[in-house]
Structure formats: C-alpha cells, structure tokens
Scaffold this motif. Structure first.
Motif, PDB file in Angstrom:
ATOM      1  N   VAL A 188      34.668  37.320  30.426  1.00  0.00           N
ATOM      2  CA  VAL A 188      35.809  37.361  31.345  1.00  0.00           C
ATOM      3  C   VAL A 188      35.325  37.392  32.795  1.00  0.00           C
ATOM      4  O   VAL A 188      35.912  36.758  33.682  1.00  0.00           O
ATOM      5  N   THR A 189      34.240  38.119  33.038  1.00  0.00           N
ATOM      6  CA  THR A 189      33.712  38.211  34.401  1.00  0.00           C
ATOM      7  C   THR A 189      33.186  36.869  34.883  1.00  0.00           C
ATOM      8  O   THR A 189      33.193  36.574  36.092  1.00  0.00           O
ATOM      9  N   LEU A 190      32.743  36.025  33.984  1.00  0.00           N
ATOM     10  CA  LEU A 190      32.171  34.738  34.358  1.00  0.00           C
ATOM     11  C   LEU A 190      33.217  33.824  35.006  1.00  0.00           C
ATOM     12  O   LEU A 190      32.866  32.985  35.841  1.00  0.00           O
ATOM     13  N   ILE A 191      34.469  33.994  34.648  1.00  0.00           N
ATOM     14  CA  ILE A 191      35.523  33.116  35.195  1.00  0.00           C
ATOM     15  C   ILE A 191      35.673  33.305  36.707  1.00  0.00           C
ATOM     16  O   ILE A 191      35.593  32.335  37.467  1.00  0.00           O
ATOM     17  N   PRO A 192      35.912  34.539  37.228  1.00  0.00           N
ATOM     18  CA  PRO A 192      35.957  34.683  38.700  1.00  0.00           C
ATOM     19  C   PRO A 192      34.613  34.399  39.362  1.00  0.00           C
ATOM     20  O   PRO A 192      34.562  34.013  40.536  1.00  0.00           O
ATOM     21  N   ALA A 193      33.514  34.574  38.607  1.00  0.00           N
ATOM     22  CA  ALA A 193      32.203  34.234  39.168  1.00  0.00           C
ATOM     23  C   ALA A 193      32.101  32.742  39.465  1.00  0.00           C
ATOM     24  O   ALA A 193      31.416  32.327  40.405  1.00  0.00           O
ATOM     25  N   ILE A 194      32.778  31.925  38.666  1.00  0.00           N
ATOM     26  CA  ILE A 194      32.812  30.479  38.913  1.00  0.00           C
ATOM     27  C   ILE A 194      33.801  30.144  40.020  1.00  0.00           C
ATOM     28  O   ILE A 194      33.581  29.232  40.828  1.00  0.00           O
ATOM     29  N   VAL A 195      34.881  30.905  40.090  1.00  0.00           N
ATOM     30  CA  VAL A 195      35.939  30.637  41.075  1.00  0.00           C
ATOM     31  C   VAL A 195      35.419  30.825  42.500  1.00  0.00           C
ATOM     32  O   VAL A 195      35.747  30.053  43.406  1.00  0.00           O
ATOM     33  N   VAL A 196      34.579  31.854  42.714  1.00  0.00           N
ATOM     34  CA  VAL A 196      34.119  32.159  44.075  1.00  0.00           C
ATOM     35  C   VAL A 196      33.337  30.996  44.688  1.00  0.00           C
ATOM     36  O   VAL A 196      33.697  30.520  45.769  1.00  0.00           O
ATOM     37  N   PRO A 197      32.267  30.494  44.070  1.00  0.00           N
ATOM     38  CA  PRO A 197      31.546  29.368  44.704  1.00  0.00           C
ATOM     39  C   PRO A 197      32.390  28.105  44.821  1.00  0.00           C
ATOM     40  O   PRO A 197      32.230  27.341  45.786  1.00  0.00           O
ATOM     41  N   VAL A 198      33.276  27.866  43.839  1.00  0.00           N
ATOM     42  CA  VAL A 198      34.134  26.679  43.928  1.00  0.00           C
ATOM     43  C   VAL A 198      35.031  26.766  45.168  1.00  0.00           C
ATOM     44  O   VAL A 198      35.172  25.800  45.926  1.00  0.00           O
ATOM     45  N   SER A 199      35.624  27.927  45.396  1.00  0.00           N
ATOM     46  CA  SER A 199      36.516  28.097  46.552  1.00  0.00           C
ATOM     47  C   SER A 199      35.740  28.017  47.866  1.00  0.00           C
ATOM     48  O   SER A 199      36.193  27.410  48.840  1.00  0.00           O
ATOM     49  N   VAL A 200      34.553  28.649  47.891  1.00  0.00           N
ATOM     50  CA  VAL A 200      33.763  28.659  49.122  1.00  0.00           C
ATOM     51  C   VAL A 200      33.256  27.256  49.456  1.00  0.00           C
ATOM     52  O   VAL A 200      33.339  26.801  50.604  1.00  0.00           O
ATOM     53  N   ILE A 201      32.734  26.558  48.460  1.00  0.00           N
ATOM     54  CA  ILE A 201      32.222  25.207  48.704  1.00  0.00           C
ATOM     55  C   ILE A 201      33.354  24.260  49.088  1.00  0.00           C
ATOM     56  O   ILE A 201      33.197  23.384  49.946  1.00  0.00           O
ATOM     57  N   ALA A 202      34.528  24.452  48.456  1.00  0.00           N
ATOM     58  CA  ALA A 202      35.680  23.619  48.823  1.00  0.00           C
ATOM     59  C   ALA A 202      36.095  23.838  50.272  1.00  0.00           C
ATOM     60  O   ALA A 202      36.611  22.926  50.929  1.00  0.00           O
ATOM     61  N   THR A 203      35.834  25.047  50.790  1.00  0.00           N
ATOM     62  CA  THR A 203      36.163  25.332  52.187  1.00  0.00           C
ATOM     63  C   THR A 203      35.354  24.462  53.131  1.00  0.00           C
ATOM     64  O   THR A 203      35.795  24.142  54.240  1.00  0.00           O
ATOM     65  N   PHE A 204      34.162  24.043  52.699  1.00  0.00           N
ATOM     66  CA  PHE A 204      33.337  23.177  53.548  1.00  0.00           C
ATOM     67  C   PHE A 204      34.019  21.843  53.816  1.00  0.00           C
ATOM     68  O   PHE A 204      33.697  21.166  54.795  1.00  0.00           O
ATOM     69  N   ILE A 205      34.941  21.430  52.940  1.00  0.00           N
ATOM     70  CA  ILE A 205      35.683  20.186  53.184  1.00  0.00           C
ATOM     71  C   ILE A 205      36.466  20.294  54.484  1.00  0.00           C
ATOM     72  O   ILE A 205      36.438  19.401  55.338  1.00  0.00           O
TER      73      ILE A 205
END
Length: 456
Positions: A282-299
């Motif tokens: 269960v913890t792995l799911i938000p762990a994936i969400v954080v880098p996806v959101s941060v990297i998407a911010t670079f757009i």
C-alpha cells in the motif's frame, strides 16, 4: 527608469540606473550608451572614457581569480593580464565585466623638486605644457619626386627614462635650457602606487568576474573554470591562474542541502504512510505518486521558462507533503472498501468516484492560496513567482494523479485485507483506542449543547 543614484570618491564616480522589471536590459544599455555619448565632449580632458556595464547595482563579483608569477613583478603581471587574460575571460557567456584589483600598470613617474624649479625659474605648468606638446607623434607630410614618394613622420615620442630626463621644459633665468632631469626624479613605475595584490607572498593581480544581472552564477562559474583550464597551458613559465573565491560553490552547496531535504521529506512521508496503512504494498502506491507529480511539474516549469533553483526546489520540498494528501485520501477510501470485502477493481471505481469531489475541492483551495504569491508587485513578487506557480502546478498534478493513477494502481496491487503486525499493529491499535475514546467523549458533549458551545 525606476531610480538613478550616484556615488563619487577620489578618482572615480559611479552612476547606477535601475530600470523597471519588464525592461529589456540590452535595449536599456544601448539607450544609456547613446545618452552618454552626447555628453562626452563636456567631460574634462583628464577624464577616462566612461565604462557602461550591465550588472546589478548591488551585485558582488561571482568569482575572484589570482594571477601570480614566480619570475614577473606586478607591472609585468598586470600587463600580461590586460593583453591576454581579460579579453579571453570577457567573452565567456554571462560575464559582464572583468575588474583587475591590485593592478600596477606601466607609467612614467615624475617627482618634481620645488627647490630645483624655483632655482631655475620654471613652474609646474611649464613642465605639464612641455610634456603635452613634445611627447607626441605627428604626420610631417611627404617628399615627392618624379620617380619616388616618401612619407615623413616626426618621431618625438618618449619611451625611456633617459628620453624624459632630456626633455627641454623651458629656459632658465639666464636663458639656459632646463631639462626635466634637472628638476625632477624620473623613473618607470606603477600608475597607481596605492594598489597592491599578493598571493602567498608573491606578486599577483586579482581578477574579479562580474556577471550579467540575468546570468546564472553556477553556469558562469563553470564556463570561467573551463576557460581557465584552457588558458593554463598557454601561460608563461612560473605563472599560475587559480580560483581564489567562487560564490557558485556556496550556491551549489545550498542546492545539495535542498536535494537532501527533498530526499528526507520523501522518506519521512513514506514512513508515516507505512505506520498508518501497515503494508509495504500500500505504501508503494503514494511512493510512485510523488515522483510522478514532481516530474510532471517540470512540464509547467519548462513551459514558463523557470529553472531548477533554490526557490523552486523549496517549493517541491513543500509540495511533497501536499501531493501525497490526495493520493492518501483516495488510497485509504479504496483500501477501506477492499478490507470490507469488495473486489479491487470495483473498490477502485467506487472509492475514487466517492471521494473525487473532495479531492478537487481541496486542490482548488491550495491553488487559490499559492497562485496569488506569483502576482505580488515588485521584487518580492518576482522572487516568489516561480515558487507559487511551481507549488500550484505540483498540487494540480497530484490531484490528477490521485484520481487516475492511484485508483489504477490500487486495482492492480491491492489483493484483499491483510493482518497488521509489529509496529504498524500497535499504531493501529492506538488510533482505534483513541477513536473509541473520542466517540464516547463526543456522545457526552452532544448531550450538553451549552458545554459544546462554550468549547467551540
């Protein structure tokens, strides 16, 4: 023009022109050059031509380089720096000006003796007039014949100490010729005897690298260091060019600390999530969400022309705690349904739909708080513009990820309830106990409206 200030002292006057934030600095510098050129003829004859540089009025040199030699004196080192080093470093992208500190430029020094002048009836003005009129090089016409033509040149320039000592500056009381060497001590020396630089006790000069107001200090530092490496093999024997001070080192060190804070923040968020949810899966799911959101911010940062700097990274550090909020809400609601016995796919659909409006509402509230920071007027607004937009973009992407990626991951990775053990079980029991105590307290308070009103 926003502000015009000046500062004058012996032998120097600085005029600083501050423009509005939207003004193009290159066009502004050209306008300044145009205006200054109109008043050049009004300057005193002894004044040097004005230097115009595009630098921040309060800026300091981004780097200091030391140029030293085991065999050359200060005069020779300064001459070499002027002829070979300054121009090379001035062409580095982002460099506005190279300022030499401790410079000792060649000059013919003349110390007059007032007793000798008085004895021969010569004044200081006579010496100055003779220097100005005799130490010149002028065209003298041509000699023409039928077959040949010669160009004449009057070589009256003075180059050595003996030339200046033999200069006739006037006639004495008895009509005799008075030469400069009779009334003065003449020798080659430094133009400014009050300036000196040393490196480890050796003669040297210091080169201050000033950057353009919009230049990146780290990029300027790297480019200057690369140019220094190329210059090193070309230096004379015994001469060294080294970096004495580099402000970019402190900037890079602070950036590394921000990177560390980014990693620690992510780790702490995941640890807290694990304690409350009790499952690595269960913890792995938000762990994936954080880098996806941060990297998407670079757009958004790339589209707005922002750079990765201390302020934008601090915004991302703060965003780490915010981007997982939406994912945790959705995750917990789906996980609760799976623990109750629903199928993962159905739980993901119904759970995300049920909580979707709350996620959107909280996201809009956060965006409404951070975006106005970017529209503050003046320097403060310009400072926080990237911070506010970056943080708002991270929150928006986290909402999008929470309502799309998170439910999909839950439907694939969560496979029914699992008993918690160890520390997570104790944390779960503690909050269940706290929940029960709160329920009992709430029932008693509701039965006493007056007490509840006073508490509120």
């Amino acid at each position: 023009v926003e502000k015009l200030t000046s500062n004058s002292r012996d032998e120097r006057s600085d005029i600083r022109v501050e423009f509005s934030l939207g003004r193009d600095i290159d066009a502004a510098a050209n306008d300044i050059r145009d205006r200054v050129s109109r008043v050049l003829d009004q300057l005193p004859n002894e004044a040097d031509p004005p230097e115009i540089a595009k630098v921040d009025s309060g800026s300091q040199a981004v780097m200091y380089l030391n140029l030293s030699s085991d065999f050359m004196n200060g005069l020779e080192i300064t001459d070499y720096a002027d002829r070979f080093i300054v121009d090379r470093l001035s062409t580095v992208p982002g460099v506005a000006r190279i300022r030499i500190s401790g410079a000792r430029r060649y000059a013919m020094r003349i110390w007059l003796s007032r007793e000798a002048l008085a004895a021969r009836g010569v004044t200081v003005s006579d010496v100055e007039t003779a220097l100005r009129s005799e130490n010149v090089e002028l065209p003298a016409g041509r000699i023409e014949s039928v077959a040949r033509e010669f160009t004449l040149r009057t070589d009256t320039g003075y180059n050595t100490e003996e030339d200046f000592k033999n200069l006739v500056i006037g006639r004495g009381i008895d009509g005799q010729l008075v030469r400069l060497g009779e009334v003065a001590n003449v020798r080659v020396g430094a133009e400014n005897e009050r300036s000196l630089a040393r490196t480890n006790g050796e003669a040297a000069v210091s080169l201050a690298i000033e950057q353009l107001s919009k230049a990146n200090s780290v990029q300027v530092s790297r480019a200057v260091r690369a140019e220094v490496d190329q210059l090193a093999p070309e230096l004379p024997e015994g001469m060294t060019l080294s970096v004495n001070y580099d402000r970019a080192e402190f900037i890079e060190a602070s950036m590394k600390e921000v990177y560390k804070a980014l990693a620690v923040a992510l780790l702490l968020v995941l640890v807290v999530i694990y304690f409350f949810l009790g499952s690595f899966r269960v913890t792995l799911i938000p762990a994936i969400v954080v880098p996806v959101s941060v990297i998407a911010t670079f757009i958004v940062m790339g589209a707005m022309g922002y750079t990765i700097n201390v302020l934008t990274l601090l915004g991302l550090v703060l965003a780490i705690g915010l981007v997982v909020d939406d994912a945790i809400i959705v995750l917990e609601n789906i996980y609760r349904r799976i623990e109750a016995g629903e199928k993962p796919l159905l739980s993901a659909l119904d759970g995300s739909r049920e909580i979707g409006f709350a996620v959107i509402a909280t996201t809009l509230v956060l965006v409404a708080v951070f975006v106005p920071l970017s529209y503050i007027e003046g320097d403060i607004g310009r400072l926080f513009r990237e911070f506010g937009i970056t943080l708002a973009a991270a929150v928006l992407f986290s909402s999008l990820v929470a309502l799309t990626l998170t439910p999909m991951l839950c439907s694939k990775m969560l496979k029914g309830s699992k008993l918690r053990t160890g520390l997570t079980a104790r944390v779960d029991r503690f909050f269940k106990w706290l929940q029960e105590r709160y329920r009992r307290l709430l029932k008693r308070v509701i039965n006493k409206p007056a007490l509840a009103l006073v508490a509120l």
